[in-house]
Design a protein around this motif. Structure first.
Motif, PDB file in Angstrom:
ATOM      1  N   ILE A   1      23.096  26.412  33.066  1.00 20.56           N
ATOM      2  CA  ILE A   1      23.877  26.946  34.298  1.00 20.56           C
ATOM      3  C   ILE A   1      22.448  27.931  34.903  1.00 20.56           C
ATOM      4  N   LYS A   2      22.543  27.692  36.226  1.00 22.15           N
ATOM      5  CA  LYS A   2      21.789  28.750  36.975  1.00 22.15           C
ATOM      6  C   LYS A   2      22.797  29.507  37.940  1.00 22.15           C
ATOM      7  N   LEU A   3      22.331  30.767  37.988  1.00 18.83           N
ATOM      8  CA  LEU A   3      23.197  31.629  38.895  1.00 18.83           C
ATOM      9  C   LEU A   3      22.198  32.210  39.637  1.00 18.83           C
ATOM     10  N   ARG A   4      22.442  32.086  41.391  1.00 23.19           N
ATOM     11  CA  ARG A   4      21.564  32.617  42.180  1.00 23.19           C
ATOM     12  C   ARG A   4      21.611  34.017  42.302  1.00 23.19           C
ATOM     13  N   ASN A   5      22.880  34.643  42.033  1.00 20.18           N
ATOM     14  CA  ASN A   5      22.968  36.110  42.361  1.00 20.18           C
ATOM     15  C   ASN A   5      24.338  36.490  41.661  1.00 20.18           C
ATOM     16  N   TYR A   6      24.679  37.661  41.391  1.00 10.57           N
ATOM     17  CA  TYR A   6      25.960  38.088  41.069  1.00 10.57           C
ATOM     18  C   TYR A   6      26.888  38.589  42.124  1.00 10.57           C
ATOM     19  N   SER A   7      27.310  37.822  42.904  1.00  4.71           N
ATOM     20  CA  SER A   7      28.168  37.917  43.844  1.00  4.71           C
ATOM     21  C   SER A   7      29.537  38.283  43.291  1.00  4.71           C
TER      22      SER A   7
ATOM     23  N   GLY B   1      20.445  40.359  41.217  1.00  2.43           N
ATOM     24  CA  GLY B   1      21.505  41.052  40.669  1.00  2.43           C
ATOM     25  C   GLY B   1      22.758  40.939  41.508  1.00  2.43           C
ATOM     26  N   GLY B   2      23.400  42.154  41.479  1.00  2.82           N
ATOM     27  CA  GLY B   2      24.693  42.256  42.133  1.00  2.82           C
ATOM     28  C   GLY B   2      25.902  42.981  41.358  1.00  2.82           C
ATOM     29  N   SER B   3      27.219  42.339  41.618  1.00  5.22           N
ATOM     30  CA  SER B   3      28.284  43.017  41.077  1.00  5.22           C
ATOM     31  C   SER B   3      28.153  43.398  39.608  1.00  5.22           C
ATOM     32  N   THR B   4      28.750  44.463  39.350  1.00  3.91           N
ATOM     33  CA  THR B   4      28.790  44.906  37.878  1.00  3.91           C
ATOM     34  C   THR B   4      30.021  44.139  37.260  1.00  3.91           C
ATOM     35  N   ASP B   5      30.998  43.998  38.029  1.00  4.28           N
ATOM     36  CA  ASP B   5      32.395  43.458  37.524  1.00  4.28           C
ATOM     37  C   ASP B   5      31.816  41.931  37.011  1.00  4.28           C
ATOM     38  N   ALA B   6      31.259  41.038  37.746  1.00  2.00           N
ATOM     39  CA  ALA B   6      30.734  39.673  37.532  1.00  2.00           C
ATOM     40  C   ALA B   6      29.817  39.750  36.528  1.00  2.00           C
ATOM     41  N   LEU B   7      28.901  40.547  36.161  1.00  2.00           N
ATOM     42  CA  LEU B   7      27.980  40.903  35.209  1.00  2.00           C
ATOM     43  C   LEU B   7      28.926  41.051  33.810  1.00  2.00           C
ATOM     44  N   ALA B   8      29.796  42.056  33.943  1.00  2.00           N
ATOM     45  CA  ALA B   8      30.373  42.213  32.631  1.00  2.00           C
ATOM     46  C   ALA B   8      31.279  40.968  32.183  1.00  2.00           C
TER      47      ALA B   8
END
Length: 518
Positions: A374-380, A411-418
């Motif tokens: 899985i590759k994620l471009r950014n944490y939208s 990087g991006g959203s802390t909610d998405a990260l968590a």
């Protein structure tokens, strides 16, 4: 983070939400470029080689184009114009007189009434609320000319919201802004115009000193420079003065693109490729090329090294206005790109243009041996949901392990990260925040997210920043495997604050540490 800091809040982007931001960081463009002029250096301390605010050919010409300012503290703003736009009543009033002062107190932006999702909500800046905490459910404000009043909004917004506001010396901001104007105006503004500011450390008195000097520049040069561009250069200087990679000025165009990216909108505006930097050589290469775009149709491929754009060398710290305009310019902007293809030694020249195209937020597939990728471009904001879909599809195919690729992820959203890291570990914390009072707070995974029970690997590189930095640290500290290069090391929690002219600024509101306090 606290709820008011996590919902739709980016852990922000140090290399930018798109290739344009990476370019403004590394390309070495000037603080305000008038056609035919300046390509100075990328750092505030460096010296520009040509005047940024050159005399314009005719005071009655129409404005041609606007290129966004830098979205990083190391970058400079760039605005390409042929003449100042026709002054509005607001512009004339703000540039002719000093802006009113206001008293700054510590705290957060006052909550505002929100409108129908997808519509801009009016905002009038006040002394108590010089900027507005953004809501990603509502579109950015319409673009207006920036003035000295906008500069004051940015100044007071930083004094109000920056994580170190209690110890922040206001002179750092004003001197940094003044130095940036001086650098951008080399060859146009005289030494006496740009003599050092006589500041005392008093927030309001120093602002009056700054605005008097600023307005003197506008009065003297206002018919030969774009005063809106001057204001945006000044604001960019405020942001860069802090040398904080989570403080970044976004002019209206840049803010519009950042907003779309944060929403997880797959629509991109550009030539159809993503750029990355080869540190040893200082050259840019195509990290990804998307099909059915000008870049793809022109025969460009991932791995191609950009040698020239419009006949000018393109490399780190070397100004190339053609490349910058190609990445941040309006639809229809064209350029000639020459690349070298290391795999074959070929040199390829392609005509490319700026268009709207679709770029996937997430890519996934099954590799040989039953390994999921899985590759994620950014944490939208919708990255967690999209990750769940991709992971479920891979699990349905019986994968035995998972590779999670966050290379070049800003990087991006802390909610998405968590949410995403909760698939990998339920052991907390995955990050530690420190607010403006020094209070430490642990950010923990969600135990309700199904735990991945197979080996997992994170791929990172020097472009893995912020939330992607934390992802790399989680792999290192919480039972995964970490492979690649040293990550960006850009940890901080920022919120985006909006100004009345339709521009915005990311401002660090918390410091962030890794899972084990690193």
């Amino acid at each position: 983070m606290n709820a008011d800091r996590t919902t739709n809040r980016p852990l922000t982007r140090t290399l930018g939400a798109c290739a344009a931001l990476l370019l403004s960081l590394l390309l070495g463009l000037g603080a305000c470029t008038i056609p035919g002029n300046l390509q100075p250096t990328a750092t505030p301390a460096a010296t520009a080689t040509t005047a940024a605010f050159a005399p314009l050919p005719t005071p009655t010409a129409t404005q041609a184009a606007t290129a966004p300012t830098s979205a990083t503290t190391a970058a400079a703003a760039t605005t390409a114009v042929t003449t100042p736009a026709t002054p509005t009543a607001t512009t004339a009033r703000a540039t002719a007189t000093a802006a009113p002062t206001a008293t700054v107190t510590a705290g957060h932006a006052t909550p505002v009434t929100r409108g129908t999702p997808g519509t801009p909500v009016p905002f009038n800046a006040t002394a108590e609320q010089p900027c507005r905490d953004t809501d990603f459910n509502n579109k950015p404000l319409p673009q207006k000319d920036a003035t000295v009043t906008t500069v004051e909004q940015a100044y007071r917004c930083l004094l109000l919201h920056y994580v170190d506001h209690k110890t922040l010396d206001n002179r750092t901001l004003l001197n940094g802004s003044w130095d940036t104007i001086k650098q951008a105006g080399q060859g146009l503004f005289s030494d006496s115009d740009m003599a050092p500011l006589a500041l005392t450390g008093d927030v309001d008195a120093d602002w009056q000193v700054y605005t008097n000097r600023y307005n003197a520049l506008v009065k003297k040069y206002g018919r030969t420079i774009n005063t809106s561009a001057l204001a945006r250069v000044a604001i960019d200087g405020l942001a860069r003065s802090l040398n904080d990679n989570h403080v970044a000025y976004l002019d209206p165009d840049q803010w519009q693109r950042f907003f779309l990216d944060e929403q997880g909108n797959n629509t991109e505006i550009g030539p159809g490729f993503d750029l990355a930097l080869d540190d040893p050589s200082g050259k840019f290469y195509l990290y990804a090329v998307y099909p059915d775009t000008p870049a793809g149709r022109g025969g460009l491929k991932a791995g191609d090294i950009i040698e020239q754009v419009n006949g000018t060398t393109a490399a780190k710290g070397v100004g190339n206005q053609g490349l910058y305009d190609l990445l941040v310019g309006p639809v229809g902007t064209k350029a000639t790109v020459r690349v070298n293809r290391p795999a074959t030694g070929q040199t390829i020249t392609a005509q490319v243009s700026v268009v709207e195209y679709t770029a996937p937020l997430i890519e996934s597939r099954v590799l040989d041996g039953g390994i999921g990728y899985i590759k994620l471009r950014n944490y939208s904001n919708n990255a967690g949901e999209e990750f769940d879909k991709a992971l479920a599809a891979l699990q349905a195919q019986g994968i035995k392990a998972l590779i999670y690729d966050v290379r070049q992820n800003p990087g991006g959203s802390t909610d998405a990260l968590a949410h995403i890291v909760s698939h990998f570990t339920h052991q907390g914390p995955h990050a530690i925040t420190i607010d403006d009072t020094g209070k430490r707070e642990e950010e923990n995974p969600d135990p309700n997210v199904p735990l991945l029970t197979i080996p997992w690997v994170v791929l990172c590189d020097s472009g893995s920043a912020s939330s992607a930095d934390i992802t790399a640290a989680v792999a290192k500290d919480r039972g995964g495997y970490l492979i690649g290069e040293k990550s960006a090391g850009a940890l901080g929690g920022a919120e985006v604050f909006e100004f009345a002219d339709g521009s915005a600024m990311e401002i660090t509101v918390v410091r962030v540490l890794g899972p084990n306090g690193e």
